[in-house]
Design a protein around this motif. Structure first.
Motif, PDB file in Angstrom:
ATOM      1  N   THR A 149       0.824  -1.224   0.000  1.00 50.75           N
ATOM      2  CA  THR A 149       0.000   0.000   0.000  1.00 50.75           C
ATOM      3  C   THR A 149       0.850   1.261   0.000  1.00 50.75           C
ATOM      4  OG1 THR A 149      -0.122  -0.085   2.424  1.00 50.75           O
ATOM      5  CG2 THR A 149      -1.934  -1.093   1.194  1.00 50.75           C
ATOM      6  N   VAL A 150       2.179   1.131   0.149  1.00 49.53           N
ATOM      7  CA  VAL A 150       3.025   2.327   0.132  1.00 49.53           C
ATOM      8  C   VAL A 150       2.858   3.090  -1.185  1.00 49.53           C
ATOM      9  CG1 VAL A 150       5.092   1.188  -0.782  1.00 49.53           C
ATOM     10  CG2 VAL A 150       5.340   3.211   0.642  1.00 49.53           C
ATOM     11  N   SER A 151       2.617   2.375  -2.275  1.00 52.34           N
ATOM     12  CA  SER A 151       2.450   3.048  -3.575  1.00 52.34           C
ATOM     13  C   SER A 151       1.187   3.904  -3.584  1.00 52.34           C
ATOM     14  CB  SER A 151       2.405   2.021  -4.707  1.00 52.34           C
ATOM     15  OG  SER A 151       1.332   1.117  -4.517  1.00 52.34           O
ATOM     16  N   SER A 152       0.141   3.454  -2.872  1.00 46.96           N
ATOM     17  CA  SER A 152      -1.089   4.256  -2.803  1.00 46.96           C
ATOM     18  C   SER A 152      -0.824   5.581  -2.101  1.00 46.96           C
ATOM     19  CB  SER A 152      -2.185   3.487  -2.049  1.00 46.96           C
ATOM     20  OG  SER A 152      -2.468   2.266  -2.701  1.00 46.96           O
ATOM     21  N   PHE A 153      -0.066   5.513  -1.019  1.00 44.11           N
ATOM     22  CA  PHE A 153       0.292   6.747  -0.322  1.00 44.11           C
ATOM     23  C   PHE A 153       1.112   7.665  -1.232  1.00 44.11           C
ATOM     24  CE2 PHE A 153      -0.642   4.267   3.523  1.00 44.11           C
ATOM     25  CZ  PHE A 153      -1.336   5.205   4.274  1.00 44.11           C
ATOM     26  N   GLU A 154       2.079   7.074  -1.930  1.00 43.34           N
ATOM     27  CA  GLU A 154       2.952   7.895  -2.775  1.00 43.34           C
ATOM     28  C   GLU A 154       2.161   8.563  -3.898  1.00 43.34           C
ATOM     29  OE1 GLU A 154       7.071   5.366  -2.023  1.00 43.34           O
ATOM     30  OE2 GLU A 154       5.749   4.846  -3.700  1.00 43.34           O
ATOM     31  N   GLU A 155       1.222   7.837  -4.505  1.00 44.20           N
ATOM     32  CA  GLU A 155       0.410   8.427  -5.579  1.00 44.20           C
ATOM     33  C   GLU A 155      -0.390   9.622  -5.064  1.00 44.20           C
ATOM     34  OE1 GLU A 155      -2.037   5.408  -7.266  1.00 44.20           O
ATOM     35  OE2 GLU A 155      -0.337   4.176  -7.933  1.00 44.20           O
ATOM     36  N   ALA A 156      -0.897   9.502  -3.831  1.00 44.74           N
ATOM     37  CA  ALA A 156      -1.710  10.581  -3.279  1.00 44.74           C
ATOM     38  C   ALA A 156      -0.854  11.740  -2.778  1.00 44.74           C
ATOM     39  CB  ALA A 156      -2.573  10.039  -2.131  1.00 44.74           C
ATOM     40  N   LEU A 157       0.314  11.420  -2.249  1.00 48.23           N
ATOM     41  CA  LEU A 157       1.113  12.440  -1.562  1.00 48.23           C
ATOM     42  C   LEU A 157       2.073  13.193  -2.476  1.00 48.23           C
ATOM     43  CD1 LEU A 157       1.983  10.444   1.682  1.00 48.23           C
ATOM     44  CD2 LEU A 157       0.478  12.421   1.536  1.00 48.23           C
ATOM     45  N   PHE A 158       2.632  12.524  -3.474  1.00 54.75           N
ATOM     46  CA  PHE A 158       3.683  13.171  -4.260  1.00 54.75           C
ATOM     47  C   PHE A 158       3.227  14.450  -4.970  1.00 54.75           C
ATOM     48  CE2 PHE A 158       7.954  11.189  -4.720  1.00 54.75           C
ATOM     49  CZ  PHE A 158       7.869  10.402  -3.582  1.00 54.75           C
ATOM     50  N   PRO A 159       1.998  14.511  -5.487  1.00 58.78           N
ATOM     51  CA  PRO A 159       1.578  15.801  -6.071  1.00 58.78           C
ATOM     52  C   PRO A 159       1.602  16.941  -5.055  1.00 58.78           C
ATOM     53  CG  PRO A 159       0.127  14.036  -6.791  1.00 58.78           C
ATOM     54  CD  PRO A 159       1.006  13.447  -5.726  1.00 58.78           C
ATOM     55  N   VAL A 160       1.178  16.631  -3.818  1.00 59.96           N
ATOM     56  CA  VAL A 160       1.193  17.662  -2.773  1.00 59.96           C
ATOM     57  C   VAL A 160       2.632  18.033  -2.435  1.00 59.96           C
ATOM     58  CG1 VAL A 160       0.421  18.257  -0.449  1.00 59.96           C
ATOM     59  CG2 VAL A 160      -0.953  16.723  -1.864  1.00 59.96           C
ATOM     60  N   PHE A 161       3.495  17.010  -2.292  1.00 59.35           N
ATOM     61  CA  PHE A 161       4.908  17.263  -1.990  1.00 59.35           C
ATOM     62  C   PHE A 161       5.552  18.115  -3.091  1.00 59.35           C
ATOM     63  CE2 PHE A 161       5.478  13.085   0.600  1.00 59.35           C
ATOM     64  CZ  PHE A 161       4.723  13.635   1.612  1.00 59.35           C
ATOM     65  N   THR A 162       5.253  17.758  -4.336  1.00 58.92           N
ATOM     66  CA  THR A 162       5.846  18.482  -5.466  1.00 58.92           C
ATOM     67  C   THR A 162       5.444  19.947  -5.441  1.00 58.92           C
ATOM     68  OG1 THR A 162       5.809  16.457  -6.787  1.00 58.92           O
ATOM     69  CG2 THR A 162       6.039  18.542  -7.975  1.00 58.92           C
ATOM     70  N   GLU A 163       4.176  20.199  -5.136  1.00 63.70           N
ATOM     71  CA  GLU A 163       3.695  21.583  -5.076  1.00 63.70           C
ATOM     72  C   GLU A 163       4.434  22.361  -3.982  1.00 63.70           C
ATOM     73  OE1 GLU A 163      -0.437  24.037  -4.154  1.00 63.70           O
ATOM     74  OE2 GLU A 163      -0.491  21.867  -4.431  1.00 63.70           O
ATOM     75  N   ILE A 164       4.599  21.729  -2.818  1.00 64.43           N
ATOM     76  CA  ILE A 164       5.289  22.402  -1.707  1.00 64.43           C
ATOM     77  C   ILE A 164       6.751  22.655  -2.057  1.00 64.43           C
ATOM     78  CG2 ILE A 164       6.094  22.072   0.677  1.00 64.43           C
ATOM     79  CD1 ILE A 164       3.427  20.608   1.216  1.00 64.43           C
ATOM     80  N   LEU A 165       7.405  21.668  -2.679  1.00 62.58           N
ATOM     81  CA  LEU A 165       8.815  21.819  -3.043  1.00 62.58           C
ATOM     82  C   LEU A 165       9.000  22.881  -4.131  1.00 62.58           C
ATOM     83  CD1 LEU A 165       9.813  18.045  -3.039  1.00 62.58           C
ATOM     84  CD2 LEU A 165      10.741  19.781  -1.511  1.00 62.58           C
TER      85      LEU A 165
END
Length: 945
Positions: free
Chosen positions: A610-626
């Motif tokens: 399920t780590v991939s599910s978290f990454e799919e949901a979180l990476f767009p938010v992380f990218t925006e913050i970065l």
């Protein structure tokens, strides 16, 4: 910036623009001031403006700007540039006291605060004449100046109330007392005489009573840590005058304002605090004066009205009685039945009642009222003080007090029953009385922890409280279940969960507070209560989080998903897909990153895919913050990314590899708060794919080593540099860093020469022993001697042997033990060259590491943050509770017991060099160490030859 009219005019214009309500005008002006504040003379220009400008608004603005500048920049932070030049520091300290005392009160207060900020950093060592300069102003006779001195002294000395005892603190207090105590006492007596002289002059009395209040506050601060000899010798003077002021009734100081405490009330409130301090801490010395104060404060209480302006005075007066009545040797003052009845009737019951003013305060600002009711405030409420007095009296007079109040409780409940709609305040007071009586001990988190056996709390809860919870309303008596023990709260769990989503601020706030108490009372290991409520809890929690104002409601935020995840554990897994969507909403991500971390841990433990599910949901938010460089959120992003990456098997997904170069950008490492989470993230990269990093691009290793070089140069962050370096050594392929090894050691030796600290030595010892474990003892000896001939021997003699006892932590000690064992038994140079003389001392040091207590001494001249003392919260960095990294042992199970490894390795060495090892041991090793070594050999079932 030169001190000239042109710069003064420019500064005036920009200060004026900072007051403009239009952000398009105000913000550029603020940015400009930030950009020039690092220039020499900037602060002196502000001081010149606040002294000489003809515009009062600009003068006040300059004073506020100067104070904020001092607050941001005065402290000198190690490894960071000095933000205030030395000439400016000298000039400011030379002029600011005079300027403060000659300024109008509005400016004087700002400069007084600035002096206090400077004093916290520089007094007394770097500002030894501050006190003398202040004390001489007492002789001026000008109470505008005198009050400025007193106000500044109060700001400077009030920290003595909160600091831990230490020789350094007591030395400072002694210096203050030697300079300040006698002039303060003389001023106290003189001011009281002036009050008598000007007894009918209202304006003069206002100034004089302000002075007396400040003097009383200073008395409290200077007496808080210990009873100074000076004040013990002069106790008669102080206590006699304090008692006289308590009984003073001056009609000229009375005010018609029912809300705001007057000067006389503020002074008497502080005197009650002073008397309580002496009664609690110096009761033997205070005993002759105590009966007088009890009588005076009792008379004060029975003669003071219910108006809000008296709240502080009444609360402090009741707290004095509460502190006195629970001490055994004052017991006789309260044991008469008539005295107890009078206290209950005239002090406790009137101050338990919910007043019209309280109702108005609730209607005006319900959230502030709730906050004060749940947690108290800087100004304790009357009823909170009355509850404390009930508990104090019950310590020795539980039976009589319970009997007296039983009648009052029954009467109040009877009045409520006649007309519940109109008489709810009677029940409200009755519940406060009952819970106060029932509680022999309580904490803010857990409520009642020890109950009065004479009060049937469960029966009262069922008959008089539980029924009110079943009907959503804003009645104030529903709050009282918060003080009850968990047995009663548990009966209300379904009702509390339903109230959590209520639109009413009262209902959902109190419900949230009660649930949070239950969660923490039961603890994360006792999870049997909550799984049946999982779905309802989660639904109502997210409804509560969606309510207007929930982000600002600290009680709602305390019942966050983090607590639920920690309690529900695997039972929450079916709801994770929904939760991911909720939690990755940007606002929730920001304010509840701990929930993300815990949900990742729980879910991926149950199902790693399920780590991939978290990454799919979180990476767009992380990218925006970065991409937007949202600085305050970056540390959270790095921590959550580390947690996700650590869950992967031994590989790094391409999405992470794409980000890797950006993590080495120098700008990220300039921000202190980024350093711990970034180092943790780079360690995760190295652990999961050291070979991939080494093989992917030529610039990645120099980039990593550049980060290491920056960190190692900083006393505050050098341990983070070692964390990174140790991961490089452990996880990178040997050939990839071969060309950099010598330069790494040269950098470390340069730092040793320029700035050697205990923290650095400890980290350095762990590193060189890890290097030895990874590459072998011969490689360690050769790299030292390649830098400088015979350096290996110098390192053994000057660093390893004398300092290894300072190493702390089980993993760190294990690394050092295994590394030293390899040096002792696998390094031919140590047996056959001039290094041989160091063999026995090195063995002795290793046995000391095993058997002796850790050497935690630190030289007096070292001022740094040790690794163990580094707080979880630093500037701009908050450690997420559930993002913690498990302690990593690079040696692992290959070495179980280092003592056994030493014995086996010595045996192997002795078989290669028969007779040598026993001979060296018998002639040079300390007898105690030899005895310990014999024990290791026996445990390993080997014998040296």
């Amino acid at each position: 910036m030169e001190l000239n009219d042109g710069h003064l005019q420019t500064l005036t214009e920009f200060l004026r623009k900072t007051l403009d309500p239009d952000p398009a005008v105000r913000r550029p002006a603020e940015k400009f001031l930030e950009s020039v504040e690092g220039n020499q003379n900037y602060s002196l220009l502000l001081l010149t403006l606040l002294e000489k400008s003809q515009d009062t608004v600009i003068r006040v603005c300059a004073a506020v700007t100067f104070k904020n500048y001092i607050k941001r920049n005065w402290r000198i932070v190690e490894d960071e540039p000095n933000k205030v030049s030395d000439p400016d520091r000298t000039a400011i300290k030379a002029n600011i006291v005079n300027l403060m005392l000659s300024s109008p009160e509005q400016i004087q207060k700002q400069l007084s605060d600035a002096i206090s900020i400077i004093g916290r950093e520089d007094f007394p060592q770097k500002w030894p004449d501050l006190l003398t300069e202040m004390v001489t102003r007492f002789r001026s006779g000008d109470f505008h100046i005198i009050n400025g001195v007193l106000r500044t002294a109060h700001s400077l000395f009030k920290r003595y109330r909160h600091e831990f005892k230490s020789n350094e603190l007591w030395s400072e207090i002694k210096l203050v007392l030697d300079t300040f105590a006698l002039p303060l006492t003389e001023l106290f007596k003189a001011t009281i005489e002036l009050c008598q002289t000007h007894a009918t002059d209202v304006n003069a009395l206002k100034v004089l009573f302000s002075s007396l209040t400040l003097i009383s506050k200073l008395f409290y601060s200077l007496n808080f840590q210990d009873l100074p000899e000076f004040f013990e010798d002069n106790m008669e003077t102080w206590m006699t005058n304090f008692h006289g002021l308590l009984t003073l009734d001056n009609k000229h100081l009375q005010t018609n304002d029912e809300e705001e405490a007057g000067l006389l009330e503020l002074l008497k409130s502080q005197i009650c605090d002073n008397a309580a301090l002496y009664a609690q801490k110096y009761d033997e010395e205070f005993q002759p004066y105590l009966p007088r104060f009890v009588t005076a404060i009792w008379n004060l209480l029975v003669s003071t009205g219910q108006e809000v302006k008296y709240d502080l005075l009444v609360s402090n007066a009741i707290q004095f009685l509460a502190s006195v009545c629970e001490r055994p040797h004052y017991k006789h003052l309260f044991e008469d039945q008539n005295t107890l009845t009078s206290i209950c009737e005239k002090v406790i019951v009137p101050n338990m009642e919910f007043r019209s003013a309280d109702e108005e305060a609730f209607e005006d600002n319900s959230e502030e009222y709730i906050r004060r009711d749940l947690e108290g405030s800087d100004i304790d409420t009357r009823r909170r003080a009355a509850c404390d007095l009930v508990r104090g009296l019950c310590k020795f007079f539980e039976g009589p007090v319970t009997a007296i109040f039983s009648g009052y409780v029954n009467s109040m409940l009877g009045e409520y029953a006649k007309n519940p709609g109109e008489n709810w305040k009677h029940k409200d007071a009755a519940i406060y009385l009952v819970t106060s009586l029932a509680s022999k001990a309580q904490t803010q988190k857990h409520g009642i922890t020890q109950a009065n056996e004479l009060v049937n709390l469960n029966e009262f809860f069922v008959n008089h409280i539980l029924s009110d919870l079943k009907s959503p309303n804003e009645s104030f008596f529903s709050i009282l279940f918060l003080q009850l023990p968990k047995e009663q709260l548990l009966q209300a769990v379904p009702l509390l969960i339903s109230h959590l989503q209520a639109q009413s601020t009262v209902e959902h706030t109190y419900a949230a507070h009660a649930l949070e108490r239950l969660f923490t009372m039961r603890g994360p290991n006792n999870t049997t209560l909550w799984p049946p409520f999982t779905e309802q809890l989660l639904n109502n929690l997210f409804k509560a989080l969606a309510l207007p104002g929930s982000a600002e409601n600290e009680y709602i935020m305390k019942v966050n998903p983090t607590l639920l995840f920690s309690l529900l554990q695997e039972s929450i897994v079916p709801y994770i897909p929904t939760l991911i969507g909720q939690l990755t909403h940007k606002l929730l991500l920001v304010r509840d990153s701990c929930s993300l971390c815990l949900s990742v841990r729980i879910t991926c433990k149950a199902n790693p895919t399920t780590v991939s599910s978290f990454e799919e949901a979180l990476f767009p938010v992380f990218t925006e913050i970065l991409q937007n460089d949202v600085q305050e959120f970056l540390p959270y992003v790095f921590q959550v990314m580390s947690l996700l990456l650590e869950i992967h098997s031994n590989s790094i997904p391409s999405s992470y590899m794409a980000l890797f170069p950006h993590l080495l950008q120098p700008v990220l490492w300039e921000r202190t708060g980024n350093i711990p989470p970034l180092v943790r993230l780079l360690q995760a990269y190295l652990e999961k794919g050291g070979a991939s990093i080494a093989g992917s691009a030529a610039d990645k290793i120099p980039g990593l080593l550049g980060v290491f070089q920056k960190l190692i140069a900083s006393k505050a962050n050098d341990h983070q540099g070692f964390y990174l370096l140790n991961s490089i050594i452990e996880h990178m392929p040997t050939e990839s860093i071969l060309q950099y090894r010598k330069q790494i050691f040269i950098l470390l030796f340069q730092r040793l020469q320029s700035s050697k600290t205990t923290k650095f030595i400890k980290s350095f010892l762990v590193f060189i022993n890890l290097y030895c474990v990874k590459y072998g003892a011969i490689a360690l000896q050769e790299i030292f001697d390649s830098i400088q001939p015979k350096m290996f021997g110098m390192v053994l003699e000057k660093i390893i042997i004398p300092e290894v006892q300072k190493v702390s932590g089980p993993v760190e000690k294990k690394i050092c033990a295994v590394g030293i064992t390899k040096v002792l038994t696998e390094c031919p140079a140590l047996m056959d060259t001039e290094y041989t003389k160091l063999w026995t001392p090195l063995l002795q040091a290793l046995i000391g590491l095993f058997e002796l207590p850790e050497d935690d001494s630190i030289p007096d001249d070292e001022h740094f943050i040790d690794i163990e003392d580094t707080p979880g919260y630093q500037t701009a960095f908050s450690q997420l509770a559930f993002a913690g990294k498990k302690e990593h042992d690079p040696i692992g199970d290959s070495v179980g017991n280092p003592k056994i490894l030493l014995a086996q390795s010595l045996y192997k060495l002795s078989t290669a060099c028969p007779g040598r090892v026993p001979s060296m041991l018998s002639t040079s090793l300390n007898a105690d160490a030899l005895q310990f070594l014999q024990g290791y050999l026996q445990a390993a079932t080997v014998q040296l030859v």
